[in-house]
Scaffold this motif. Structure first.
Motif, mmCIF file in Angstrom:
data_model
loop_
_atom_site.group_PDB
_atom_site.id
_atom_site.type_symbol
_atom_site.label_atom_id
_atom_site.label_comp_id
_atom_site.label_asym_id
_atom_site.label_seq_id
_atom_site.Cartn_x
_atom_site.Cartn_y
_atom_site.Cartn_z
ATOM 1 N N THR A 302 0.728 -1.332 0.254
ATOM 2 C CA THR A 302 0.170 -0.032 -0.081
ATOM 3 C C THR A 302 1.161 0.949 -0.032
ATOM 4 O O THR A 302 0.606 1.931 -0.897
ATOM 5 C CB THR A 302 -0.447 -0.120 1.283
ATOM 6 N N VAL A 303 1.995 1.545 0.723
ATOM 7 C CA VAL A 303 2.707 2.624 0.769
ATOM 8 C C VAL A 303 3.423 2.783 -0.217
ATOM 9 O O VAL A 303 4.176 3.945 -0.711
ATOM 10 C CB VAL A 303 3.382 2.296 2.455
ATOM 11 N N GLY A 304 3.716 1.752 -0.910
ATOM 12 C CA GLY A 304 4.657 1.561 -2.191
ATOM 13 C C GLY A 304 3.690 2.132 -3.221
ATOM 14 O O GLY A 304 4.117 3.213 -4.203
ATOM 15 N N GLU A 305 2.219 2.008 -3.409
ATOM 16 C CA GLU A 305 1.546 2.687 -4.193
ATOM 17 C C GLU A 305 1.603 4.190 -3.929
ATOM 18 O O GLU A 305 1.304 4.818 -5.259
ATOM 19 C CB GLU A 305 0.541 1.741 -4.311
ATOM 20 N N LEU A 306 1.203 4.211 -3.180
ATOM 21 C CA LEU A 306 1.026 5.860 -2.026
ATOM 22 C C LEU A 306 2.669 6.247 -2.471
ATOM 23 O O LEU A 306 2.072 7.855 -3.312
ATOM 24 C CB LEU A 306 0.871 5.489 -0.735
ATOM 25 N N PHE A 307 4.032 5.891 -2.512
ATOM 26 C CA PHE A 307 4.903 6.864 -2.872
ATOM 27 C C PHE A 307 5.087 7.028 -3.996
ATOM 28 O O PHE A 307 5.201 7.230 -4.962
ATOM 29 C CB PHE A 307 5.534 6.342 -1.535
ATOM 30 N N GLY A 308 4.182 6.064 -4.779
ATOM 31 C CA GLY A 308 4.424 5.397 -6.539
ATOM 32 C C GLY A 308 3.653 6.940 -7.236
ATOM 33 O O GLY A 308 3.984 7.332 -8.092
ATOM 34 N N ASN A 309 2.127 7.217 -6.413
ATOM 35 C CA ASN A 309 1.659 8.629 -6.643
ATOM 36 C C ASN A 309 2.256 9.660 -6.418
ATOM 37 O O ASN A 309 2.246 10.825 -7.678
ATOM 38 C CB ASN A 309 0.020 8.428 -6.165
ATOM 39 N N VAL A 310 2.636 9.583 -5.489
ATOM 40 C CA VAL A 310 4.201 11.032 -5.038
ATOM 41 C C VAL A 310 5.176 11.308 -5.965
ATOM 42 O O VAL A 310 5.466 12.442 -7.125
ATOM 43 C CB VAL A 310 5.052 10.397 -3.534
ATOM 44 N N ARG A 311 5.388 9.769 -6.309
ATOM 45 C CA ARG A 311 6.630 9.966 -7.587
ATOM 46 C C ARG A 311 5.954 10.485 -8.872
ATOM 47 O O ARG A 311 6.573 11.389 -9.273
ATOM 48 C CB ARG A 311 7.799 8.693 -6.630
ATOM 49 N N ARG A 312 4.865 10.107 -9.237
ATOM 50 C CA ARG A 312 4.664 10.436 -10.539
ATOM 51 C C ARG A 312 3.843 12.109 -10.374
ATOM 52 O O ARG A 312 4.455 12.485 -11.513
ATOM 53 C CB ARG A 312 3.944 9.753 -10.874
ATOM 54 N N ASN A 313 3.324 12.531 -9.222
ATOM 55 C CA ASN A 313 3.022 14.140 -9.755
ATOM 56 C C ASN A 313 4.254 14.567 -9.865
ATOM 57 O O ASN A 313 4.625 15.686 -10.734
ATOM 58 C CB ASN A 313 2.093 14.030 -8.529
#
Length: 426
Positions: A302-313
């Protein structure tokens, strides 16, 4: 954001703008005659204003202080009668008026410095050319006049910082009290606590800087545009264009509007990206907070997906800031040489003394900087707009209106058990 601090904000700001416009029109049309009628006429045409503190006590400046006070009292008293029970009306009405006045006075300090700059640098030019009549005592006297203005500027800056800090905190307190009184309608919105604690603080702090600077810019235009209009009489032909009446006046406006339009166009996508960035950061932080107390939360997937959103943005923002910065820094470099390039024929023709050049450059820079408000503060404005979007979601919940799409997606995710679906990015 505004209703909590200002009485009927839409009507208040509209009436304030119209009243200010009326005041400016009256001041520049029949204002001099009104001042002369009470024994405070303007300086005679062609007479140079005094240097140093005496400038602030000329008859036309004394008349302006009276004029401003009367018009503010009329406007403020009318609004106090309309909204006599508004808790924050004293701060929002009288406090705003005081900020406008000190902004005007700060511009007058710039005018006083510009009045000093002309004769002082003319004396320097004469001294360097070894012309007779220039003594060390005369130059020291001019330095003392500058020191008078500098001391006044220090006092004004201290007062301005102290008062605006209190003013902005009252605004934050008004928002805080208002939102907390509606907490039962707001608590379900993502990051509700952060929006009340952090976003209101940032909103107020950013407005402190942007608001005071905006008022200063408007006041600078009101004061320096007429000066630049008159100084244009000393300018010769322009490169390529040739002779243009009041050239500096039109060039300052045209060049500044070009830069503003360029930066606004290049940065049109940035407010939305900043807003999305705050959202993905908040979602990542919230999951980590849940994980502090609950072993079932903040798992690596879950936190990996959430941080992935941070990274993409962030990567998306970096790309859009790339071409925005190309436009911003290119314009900044051209702006640094624009006036000098335009005035090369005037320099060659010998139409400018050192003192007059200093005054022209200062007046042009003041007007140009004021028109370039968006250019100078676009990044900060972007941040303010993103915060405004987050707080607007609060107001939508309070008024029973549909939430923004990004907030609705958050509530859908929460209803599905807190799992971040891949087809529902933030």
């Amino acid at each position: 954001m505004f209703h909590s601090f200002f009485p009927r904000p839409k009507l208040f700001f509209t009436s304030a703008a119209l009243w200010s416009l009326l005041c400016i029109v009256v001041w520049y049309t029949i204002g001099p005659q009104m001042g002369a009628a009470i024994g405070l006429p303007p300086l005679p045409a062609g007479e140079k204003p005094p240097i140093g503190l005496a400038f602030f006590f000329t008859t036309d400046n004394l008349w302006f202080y009276i004029y401003f006070t009367v018009f503010v009292l009329v406007f403020g008293t009318a609004w106090k009668l309309i909204e006599r029970h508004h808790r924050w009306s004293n701060w929002s009405i009288w406090g705003s008026a005081f900020i406008v006045f000190i902004a005007y006075f700060a511009v007058q300090i710039s005018v006083a410095v510009n009045n000093w700059r002309g004769p002082f640098w003319d004396l320097i030019q004469k001294a360097m050319s070894k012309e007779p009549g220039v003594t060390t005592g005369l130059l020291y006297e001019y330095q003392l006049r500058f020191l008078e203005i500098g001391v006044l500027s220090i006092v004004l800056n201290v007062i301005t910082a102290f008062f605006t800090n209190h003013y902005v905190f009252r605004w934050r307190q008004a928002m805080n009290d208002y939102y907390l009184s509606k907490w039962d309608r707001l608590r379900h919105i993502e990051g509700a606590s952060q929006r009340i604690q952090e976003d209101t603080m940032r909103f107020a702090n950013i407005l402190e800087g942007l608001g005071v600077t905006l008022i200063n810019s408007v006041m600078t235009l009101v004061v320096f545009l007429p000066l630049l209009f008159r100084m244009s009489d000393n300018i010769g032909d322009l490169p390529i264009i040739g002779a243009v009446p009041h050239a500096l006046f039109w060039l300052a406006i045209g060049w500044s509007l070009f830069g503003t339009g360029l930066l606004a166009l290049a940065g049109i996508k940035l407010p939305g990206l900043q807003f999305r960035n705050q959202r993905v950061e908040a979602a990542f932080r919230k999951e980590l907070v849940y994980g502090e107390d609950n072993a079932d939360r903040a798992d690596p997937v879950t936190v990996g997906e959430l941080f992935g959103n941070v990274r993409r943005n962030y990567f998306r923002m970096y790309w859009h800031y790339l071409y925005f910065n190309v436009a911003r820094y290119t314009y900044g470099q051209l702006d640094a040489i624009f006036l000098t390039t335009i005035l090369i024929p005037t320099f060659v023709a010998g139409k400018l003394t050192m003192g007059l050049w200093q005054q022209v450059a200062t007046a042009f820079g003041q007007v140009s900087d004021s028109f370039q408000y968006l250019v100078s503060y676009w990044s900060t404005i972007i941040e303010l707009l993103s915060i405004h979007k987050r707080l607007k979601a609060f107001e939508a919940a309070i008024d029973g209106e549909p939430l923004p799409e990004i907030d609705q997606r958050y509530l859908e995710r929460e209803a599905e058990g807190g799992e971040l679906a891949a087809d529902k990015p933030y």
